[in-house]
Write a protein that holds these residues in place. Structure first.
Motif, mmCIF file in Angstrom:
data_model
loop_
_atom_site.group_PDB
_atom_site.id
_atom_site.type_symbol
_atom_site.label_atom_id
_atom_site.label_comp_id
_atom_site.label_asym_id
_atom_site.label_seq_id
_atom_site.Cartn_x
_atom_site.Cartn_y
_atom_site.Cartn_z
ATOM 1 N N ILE A 76 0.832 -1.201 0.000
ATOM 2 C CA ILE A 76 0.000 0.000 0.000
ATOM 3 C C ILE A 76 0.873 1.260 0.000
ATOM 4 O O ILE A 76 0.581 2.240 -0.697
ATOM 5 C CB ILE A 76 -0.951 -0.008 1.214
ATOM 6 N N VAL A 81 -9.535 0.147 -1.031
ATOM 7 C CA VAL A 81 -9.047 -1.140 -0.551
ATOM 8 C C VAL A 81 -10.216 -1.901 0.062
ATOM 9 O O VAL A 81 -10.848 -1.416 1.010
ATOM 10 C CB VAL A 81 -7.929 -0.969 0.492
ATOM 11 N N GLU A 128 -11.095 -5.312 1.910
ATOM 12 C CA GLU A 128 -10.497 -6.447 2.604
ATOM 13 C C GLU A 128 -11.570 -7.369 3.163
ATOM 14 O O GLU A 128 -12.559 -6.916 3.735
ATOM 15 C CB GLU A 128 -9.640 -5.976 3.786
ATOM 16 N N ALA A 171 -7.611 -9.163 -0.384
ATOM 17 C CA ALA A 171 -8.015 -7.782 -0.658
ATOM 18 C C ALA A 171 -8.074 -7.557 -2.162
ATOM 19 O O ALA A 171 -7.294 -8.144 -2.920
ATOM 20 C CB ALA A 171 -7.039 -6.791 -0.027
ATOM 21 N N VAL A 200 -7.653 -4.275 -4.400
ATOM 22 C CA VAL A 200 -7.244 -2.871 -4.343
ATOM 23 C C VAL A 200 -7.579 -2.257 -5.697
ATOM 24 O O VAL A 200 -7.050 -2.688 -6.732
ATOM 25 C CB VAL A 200 -5.743 -2.763 -4.031
#
Length: 270
Positions: free
Chosen positions: A203, A215, A217, A233, A235
């Motif tokens: 990140i 993001v 998760e 995750a 992204v």
């Protein structure tokens, strides 16, 4: 971490990735879209075959298909799985290439990169009825950068197996390079969640360079054992409007329905 698509096909991480991918493909936008896939895989997986011997689909897609009251975005993925298994069984699972190929609108195109020749042969077979979808042999990171330079505001999926120690670095740098050239591009990067140190480093590499990023998760267990995939995750760089609500819906259901005690979802932006 070695994350082969075939070994983990249909697991909880695929549900997160593919439910959100379908939403991204359906998100309103002007004009036809090119979709680029850096690590395409086989495109279609037999969950009864040797490649899926981990049996992770039992705790993933098979639970999805038997669940009552699925939220709309998980229901959309279940419809795709059902279309892949018209006899009602859950034997075959559609990978990203097939899901994308089915969603291409008029003038849209898909380019998927795959380095492994036997796997690429399976990908060619999976896409044979989709003339606007093609597979290419080559390095997916370099290929995506070159292909994105020829497209207008593409959607790029970066989904490496994390066999190489530089996958996190190359995934981030590929997203940054594409966005610097084309501010309209959207890049979705899938990652496992094993420990926060590795993920936070990824990140940090993106932060301040790739542009607005969401993001999403899904943590199925605490991040205390870096030898296990404790969650995953997605992204999304340059997310479309509504992405946060979509991510909340998908990650919340996966963590709440499939996770251990203490499972949780987190959706945040930077």
């Amino acid at each position: 971490m070695n994350y082969r698509h075939s070994f983990h096909a249909g697991n909880f991480a695929d549900l997160v990735k593919h439910a959100l991918l379908l939403w991204l493909l359906d998100a309103p936008r002007a004009g036809a879209r090119t979709v680029i896939d850096t690590h395409a895989g086989a495109g279609l997986y037999d969950l009864t075959g040797d490649g899926a011997r981990s049996k992770e689909a039992e705790a993933g897609v098979r639970r999805l298909m038997s669940a009552d009251g699925r939220p709309p975005l998980l229901d959309a993925l279940a419809e795709e799985v059902g279309a892949t298994n018209p006899d009602g069984a859950v034997r075959f699972y559609p990978g990203s290439p097939l899901l994308i190929a089915r969603r291409l609108g008029e003038g849209g195109r898909y380019v998927g990169f795959e380095l492994n020749p036997p796997v690429r042969a399976l990908l060619v077979e999976a896409l044979k009825n989709h003339p606007d979808a093609e597979s290419r042999e080559g390095d997916g990171y370099d290929g995506a950068i070159a292909e994105a330079a020829q497209a207008w505001s593409p959607l790029v999926l970066i989904d490496p197996p994390f066999e190489r120690p530089d996958d996190y670095v190359r995934a981030a740098d590929t997203a940054i390079t594409i966005r610097m050239r084309d501010p309209g591009a959207t890049i979705a990067i899938w990652t496992p969640l094993k420990d926060l140190e590795t993920f936070d480093g990824f990140i940090r590499r993106l932060n301040g360079k790739a542009g607005p990023t969401l993001v999403a998760e899904a943590r199925l267990r605490p991040l205390t054992n870096p030898m296990k995939m404790n969650g995953c995750a997605l992204v999304v760089v340059n997310p479309p409007p509504g992405a946060e609500a979509a991510a909340d819906e998908v990650c919340g259901w996966v963590a709440g329905t499939l996770g251990d005690a203490g499972a949780r979802s987190e959706v945040w932006t930077f």
